[in-house]
Every structure is written in structure tokens, then in C-alpha cells.
Write an enzyme that holds these catalytic residues in place. Structure first.
Site, short mmCIF file in Angstrom:
data_model
loop_
_atom_site.label_atom_id
_atom_site.label_comp_id
_atom_site.label_asym_id
_atom_site.label_seq_id
_atom_site.Cartn_x
_atom_site.Cartn_y
_atom_site.Cartn_z
N ASP A 47 0.89 -1.17 0.00
CA ASP A 47 0.00 0.00 0.00
C ASP A 47 0.92 1.22 0.00
OD1 ASP A 47 -1.68 2.11 0.55
OD2 ASP A 47 -2.38 1.33 2.48
N LYS B 195 2.96 11.20 -3.72
CA LYS B 195 1.92 10.50 -4.48
C LYS B 195 0.99 11.49 -5.20
CE LYS B 195 -1.61 6.93 -3.61
NZ LYS B 195 -2.16 6.08 -2.55
N GLU C 14 -7.14 0.52 -4.69
CA GLU C 14 -7.19 0.44 -3.23
C GLU C 14 -8.56 -0.06 -2.71
OE1 GLU C 14 -5.91 4.42 -2.29
OE2 GLU C 14 -3.87 3.99 -2.98
N ASP D 115 -12.78 5.97 2.45
CA ASP D 115 -11.36 5.97 2.83
C ASP D 115 -10.93 7.38 3.24
OD1 ASP D 115 -8.60 5.92 2.94
OD2 ASP D 115 -8.33 4.83 1.05
#
Ligand code: AMP
Length: 378
Positions: free
Chosen positions: A23, A87, A187, A211
Site C-alpha cells: 500500500d 503521491k 485500493e 477511505d
């Protein structure tokens, strides 16, 4: 045939060529494997029990590079040389991110074009792919150290909304770190798999994956049909998360203590202490009703009710995103079969209450919300 060897430390048998699930997060990253004996997914932990590796890279004076907790210490003291949230830059041009350029404390080259961004550190230029590869390399090294075997193959997760360029950038970062990236997995798909959804054949389910991490919020609506995952819609806010909760608390205390903005700007260590204490208060209030502590010579405290008033509007914004996601998928709340909670900030009781109330459902929140994506990837 796969080679088998014995781990001297544990006496257990180990299979050569283990595949890891990674992850690669905006704030934190972690690695999981399928345990060779139990065949269950497990997150890899250091001896002290830590599994999360902050996705932070620090470039020291003499060319030293540190990643993770060590690097995180430099976020306030050496911001120009400390890379976080890389990211957010994957597969992006300066034009894509210029609206948020003040968010980044390091130097992103402003060439005002659609070419992919570069980050300047001293007299060197790095691409987000190179910087991500440093995080992946660290994760690979840690995994090799823990498992005492070489790791060359990985599955890496990305947000469901990542486009082809962002997925390719993630693959390239893996390759640069010496990893053969077998698959890029969404994800929310990984989180669903961790909860066993999509494992049964002849099953059709519509799943919402909520999330809420440190800096980003994603809601994904998935349809699982016979083990095939289809993303029906995604929504979210790439600048909304637990960090906003910390800021709200820090500002509340700043006002209570009559500390001016100038004072905070000039006293970085006071600013950092306030932020760290605010995060501590938030985490404490997930399982208690009253927090009391100090920042330097100042006494600070926060009650759960007050905390909830400070952060309610942020949680309301996530609920608006959920409404939009349902609308885009042309579904209503009643069409959702399962709701899965992912990300450290879903531990806040108010978040769980408001999400459960909106979807009119009990939530899948029994697993560690920081680990479910990595476990699913494994
Ligand atoms: P992630 O990006 O998923 O690693 O989530 C990190 C965020 O979760 C940070 O903002 C943390 O402060 C927050 N967090 C971690 N544990 C808790 C907790 N027990 N209660 C509230 N927030 C938490």
C-alpha cells in the site's frame, strides 16, 4: 519448483520468491504478505511492532537519504529538503497542481507547461517516480530484512481514480526500486478483498469503500459480480483528512492561548508542538471523553463534544462526496449492500456515526483501517 529455506531466527520454513502486497500511501506506506504457514495475509512489522512507514524522504547535506520516521523528523526543521505527499505528484504536470503549490514546502519546478513535474533538491532534479522509488526501495529493504529473503515481485495499490499515466508512473517507480510489479490493484478493491468480498463466485454486491486518511478522502462505489470488480464511480477530496482535524484543534488552542500567527511563524518548535499535541488529543478522544496535557508552559485540554464540533463540517463534506458518488453511479443508499471503512481517520467515532447514519447500515470496521489495503493487496 519453488525453493524452500529455513529462517534461522524463527526456525520456520520460508518460501523463496515471496510476493509482497504494497500500500503505497500519500502519508504512510506498508507491506503485507501471505504467511507461508497460516496462508493468511499479515502485515510486516519491525521488532518494535511498527508497520507504517511514513511516505517521507529526507535529503541530507552529504548526499544521505533517509525514508520513513527518520525523515519525518525533518518536516518542520528542514522543509526544503524533505519530500512528503509525493503521491499527489505522480503523473502530474505543473499546470495540474499549481492551484495547490503552496501546500508543498519543497521546490517544484514552475515551468508552467504540461510536462511532468520535477522536484529540485540542491542542484539536482528528481521526478516523482524517482522519489516514490526511494520509498518502495525502503519498503523492499525492510521486507527483506524481516523475511530474510530477497523480494523481487510485488502487487502495488493505487486509488481507483488514478489514470493510465499515474498507474504507469507507479509501475515505473516499482521497477526503479528493483521490483517486478505483477499488478496494480485499486485500493478499494484491495480493501473489499481483505474483508472477503468478491472471493465467492456467483455473488453480486454493490460496495461503498469510504477511505479517510491523513490528507485525502476517497469514496468509491464498486460492483462485484462473480469475483470481477467494476468501479461504478469515485468521488472525494484530495485535500481533506485527519490533518485538517489536527489543524482545527491547533487553531482552537492557539486562540484560547492568545498566540498570534506571527508568533507561530517565528517559533517553529511551538508550531510543531501544537500540531503534535493536537494529533495526540484527536487520537486519545477516539477512545476517551476528555484530554488534558500541556504545550511548553501552556496547559491545554479538549473535551470530546468540543472536538466533534470542531471537525463536524469536515465530516459533512465527506458525506456530500458520498452523495455525489451515488448520484454518478445512478444509485441510491438502498442499493448499497456493504460499507467498508479504510484509513486511520475512520477511527474517529463521529466519522463512523455519520457514515453509518448516511448509508443506514452497520459498517465493516473490524480490521485495522491502516492495514486493510495492504492485506488485500497481499
Ligand atoms: P492514513 O493516511 O490512513 O495512514 O491515516 C492517517 C491519519 O489517521 C492521521 O491523520 C492520523 O492522525 C489518523 N489516526 C490514526 N489513528 C487515529 C485514531 N485512533 N483516532 C483518530 N485518528 C487517527
Amino acid at each position: 519448483m519453488a525453493k524452500i529455506r529455513i529462517n534461522i531466527a524463527t526456525g520456520s520454513l520460508q518460501q523463496e520468491e515471496m510476493i509482497v502486497g504494497i500500500d503505497l500511501g500519500t502519508t504512510n506506506s506498508l507491506v503485507a504478505i501471505i504467511h507461508p504457514e497460516t496462508k493468511q495475509p499479515v502485515v510486516l512489522k519491525e521488532y518494535d511492532g511498527t508497520a507504517l512507514v511514513p511516505s517521507v524522504v529526507h535529503f541530507g547535506e552529504r548526499g544521505s537519504i533517509t525514508v520513513g520516521d527518520e525523515a519525518k523528523k525533518y518536516l518542520i526543521t528542514d522543509p526544503q529538503n524533505t519530500i512528503f505527499s509525493v503521491k499527489r505528484l505522480m503523473g502530474k504536470s505543473y499546470n495540474d497542481i499549481k492551484e495547490h503549490s503552496s501546500f508543498f514546502t519543497y521546490k517544484i519546478l514552475d515551468d508552467d507547461t504540461d510536462r511532468l513535474v520535477k522536484i529540485q533538491l540542491g542542484d539536482r532534479f528528481y521526478s516523482p517516480i524517482e522519489l516514490s522509488s526511494l520509498i518502495l526501495k525502503e519498503l523492499k529493504n525492510r521486507a527483506e530484512h524481516i523475511l530474510k529473503t530477497s523480494i523481487t515481485r510485488a502487487v502495488i495499490t493505487v486509488p481507483a481514480y488514478f489514470n493510465d499515466a499515474q498507474r504507469q508512473a507507479t509501475r515505473d517507480a516499482g521497477k526503479l526500486a528493483g521490483l517486478d510489479v505483477l499488478r496494480i490493484v485499486n485500493e478499494p478493491t484491495a480493501a473489499s478483498l481483505a474483508y472477503g468480498l468478491g472471493m465467492k463466485k456467483e455473488e453480486t454486491k454493490t460496495v461503498a469503500v469510504y477511505d479517510l486518511g491523513g490528507g485525502t478522502f476517497d469514496i468509491s462505489i464498486l460492483r462485484i459480480t462473480n469475483g470481477i470488480f467494476e468501479v461504478l464511480s469515485t468521488n472525494g477530496d484530495t485535500y481533506l483528512g485527519g490533518d485538517d482535524f489536527d489543524s482545527a484543534i491547533a487553531i482552537h488552542w492557539q486562540n484560547q492561548l492568545n498566540i498570534s500567527d506571527d508568533q507561530l511563524r517565528n517559533d517553529k518548535s511551538l508550531a510543531q508542538s501544537l500540531r503534535l499535541r493536537a494529533e495526540e488529543a484527536k487520537i486519545f478522544l477516539s477512545s476517551h471523553s476528555d484530554f488534558n496535557s500541556s504545550v511548553g508552559d501552556h496547559i491545554v485540554g479538549l473535551k470530546k463534544d468540543k472536538f466533534e464540533n470542531l471537525v463536524r463540517s469536515f465530516v459533512e463534506r465527506t458525506i456530500s462526496c458520498c452523495k455525489n458518488a451515488l448520484q454518478d453511479a445512478e444509485l441510491s443508499v438502498a442499493d448499497i449492500d456493504e460499507v467498508i471503512m479504510v484509513g486511520g481517520s475512520t477511527r474517529v467515532p463521529l466519522v463512523k456515526e455519520m457514515v453509518s447514519e448516511f448509508f443506514k447500515k452497520s459498517l465493516h470496521d473490524s480490521m485495522n483501517p491502516d492495514e486493510v489495503v495492504a492485506l488485500g493487496a497481499a
